[in-house]
Design a protein around this motif. Structure first.
Motif, PDB file in Angstrom:
ATOM      1  N   ASP A  25       1.161  -1.279   0.003  1.00 48.57           N
ATOM      2  CA  ASP A  25       0.051   0.175  -0.074  1.00 48.57           C
ATOM      3  C   ASP A  25       0.915   1.194   0.078  1.00 48.57           C
ATOM      4  OD1 ASP A  25      -2.569  -1.118  -0.076  1.00 48.57           O
ATOM      5  OD2 ASP A  25      -2.614  -1.658   2.180  1.00 48.57           O
ATOM      6  N   ARG A  26       2.025   1.361   0.793  1.00 48.36           N
ATOM      7  CA  ARG A  26       2.741   2.365   0.649  1.00 48.36           C
ATOM      8  C   ARG A  26       3.276   2.514  -0.823  1.00 48.36           C
ATOM      9  NH1 ARG A  26       6.406   0.664   4.288  1.00 48.36           N
ATOM     10  NH2 ARG A  26       5.111   1.182   6.057  1.00 48.36           N
ATOM     11  N   VAL A  27       3.794   1.726  -1.492  1.00 45.49           N
ATOM     12  CA  VAL A  27       4.071   1.765  -2.843  1.00 45.49           C
ATOM     13  C   VAL A  27       2.985   2.144  -3.749  1.00 45.49           C
ATOM     14  CG1 VAL A  27       4.996   0.375  -4.855  1.00 45.49           C
ATOM     15  CG2 VAL A  27       6.034  -0.145  -2.684  1.00 45.49           C
ATOM     16  N   LYS A  28       1.742   1.825  -3.492  1.00 44.35           N
ATOM     17  CA  LYS A  28       0.694   2.243  -4.078  1.00 44.35           C
ATOM     18  C   LYS A  28       0.238   3.620  -3.891  1.00 44.35           C
ATOM     19  CE  LYS A  28      -4.309   0.831  -4.506  1.00 44.35           C
ATOM     20  NZ  LYS A  28      -5.448  -0.116  -3.917  1.00 44.35           N
ATOM     21  N   HIS A  29       0.426   3.910  -2.724  1.00 41.48           N
ATOM     22  CA  HIS A  29       0.053   5.636  -2.503  1.00 41.48           C
ATOM     23  C   HIS A  29       1.396   6.427  -2.458  1.00 41.48           C
ATOM     24  CE1 HIS A  29      -3.941   4.391  -1.608  1.00 41.48           C
ATOM     25  NE2 HIS A  29      -3.526   3.332  -0.948  1.00 41.48           N
ATOM     26  N   LYS A  30       2.499   6.101  -2.901  1.00 44.73           N
ATOM     27  CA  LYS A  30       3.677   6.612  -2.662  1.00 44.73           C
ATOM     28  C   LYS A  30       3.587   8.193  -3.582  1.00 44.73           C
ATOM     29  CE  LYS A  30       8.684   6.803  -3.928  1.00 44.73           C
ATOM     30  NZ  LYS A  30       8.806   7.910  -3.044  1.00 44.73           N
ATOM     31  N   GLU A  31       2.914   8.079  -4.812  1.00 51.49           N
ATOM     32  CA  GLU A  31       2.755   9.569  -5.144  1.00 51.49           C
ATOM     33  C   GLU A  31       1.945  10.563  -4.496  1.00 51.49           C
ATOM     34  OE1 GLU A  31       0.788  10.770  -9.525  1.00 51.49           O
ATOM     35  OE2 GLU A  31       2.027   9.258  -9.465  1.00 51.49           O
ATOM     36  N   ASN A  32       0.781  10.005  -3.933  1.00 50.31           N
ATOM     37  CA  ASN A  32      -0.090  10.849  -3.032  1.00 50.31           C
ATOM     38  C   ASN A  32       0.592  11.357  -1.750  1.00 50.31           C
ATOM     39  OD1 ASN A  32      -2.287  12.220  -2.234  1.00 50.31           O
ATOM     40  ND2 ASN A  32      -3.417  10.293  -1.672  1.00 50.31           N
ATOM     41  N   ILE A  33       1.283  10.339  -1.061  1.00 47.17           N
ATOM     42  CA  ILE A  33       2.171  10.590   0.037  1.00 47.17           C
ATOM     43  C   ILE A  33       3.147  11.850  -0.367  1.00 47.17           C
ATOM     44  CG2 ILE A  33       3.783   9.937   1.734  1.00 47.17           C
ATOM     45  CD1 ILE A  33       2.182   7.046   1.322  1.00 47.17           C
TER      46      ILE A  33
END
Length: 97
Positions: free
Chosen positions: A53-61
């Motif tokens: 999930d961290r990878v999936k949401h990296k751009e948003n983070i």
């Protein structure tokens, strides 16, 4: 009628406090406290994510981190303007709910 405190109301009131603060130094301090609180929240959310999930949401983070970094070093006038815009967005969102 519910007594539950809604997060939008808390955020709105915090931004109202920034707008209403007469002392520029205190206004900037409130804004910087906002940044610190949001950085802490973001770090906590990120640490609670599974690696996938961290990878999936990296751009948003990363986008959120960049936004917070962009708020640093704002003047009192800039903080009041930013807070006003945020309050307008909260009210617009409530009107659409």
């Amino acid at each position: 009628m519910s007594n539950q405190i809604k997060s939008d109301d808390v955020i709105f009131n915090f931004f109202k406090q920034i707008c209403d603060e007469k002392k520029d130094e205190k206004c900037v301090e409130l804004g910087n406290n906002w940044i610190k609180a949001m950085e802490t929240n973001l770090a906590n959310m990120e640490s609670n994510l599974e690696e996938s999930d961290r990878v999936k949401h990296k751009e948003n983070i990363d986008s959120n981190k960049k936004h917070l970094n962009g708020l640093k070093d704002k003047t009192a006038s800039e903080w009041r303007q930013y807070a006003t815009q945020c309050m307008i967005e909260i009210l617009d969102h409530k009107g659409k709910s």
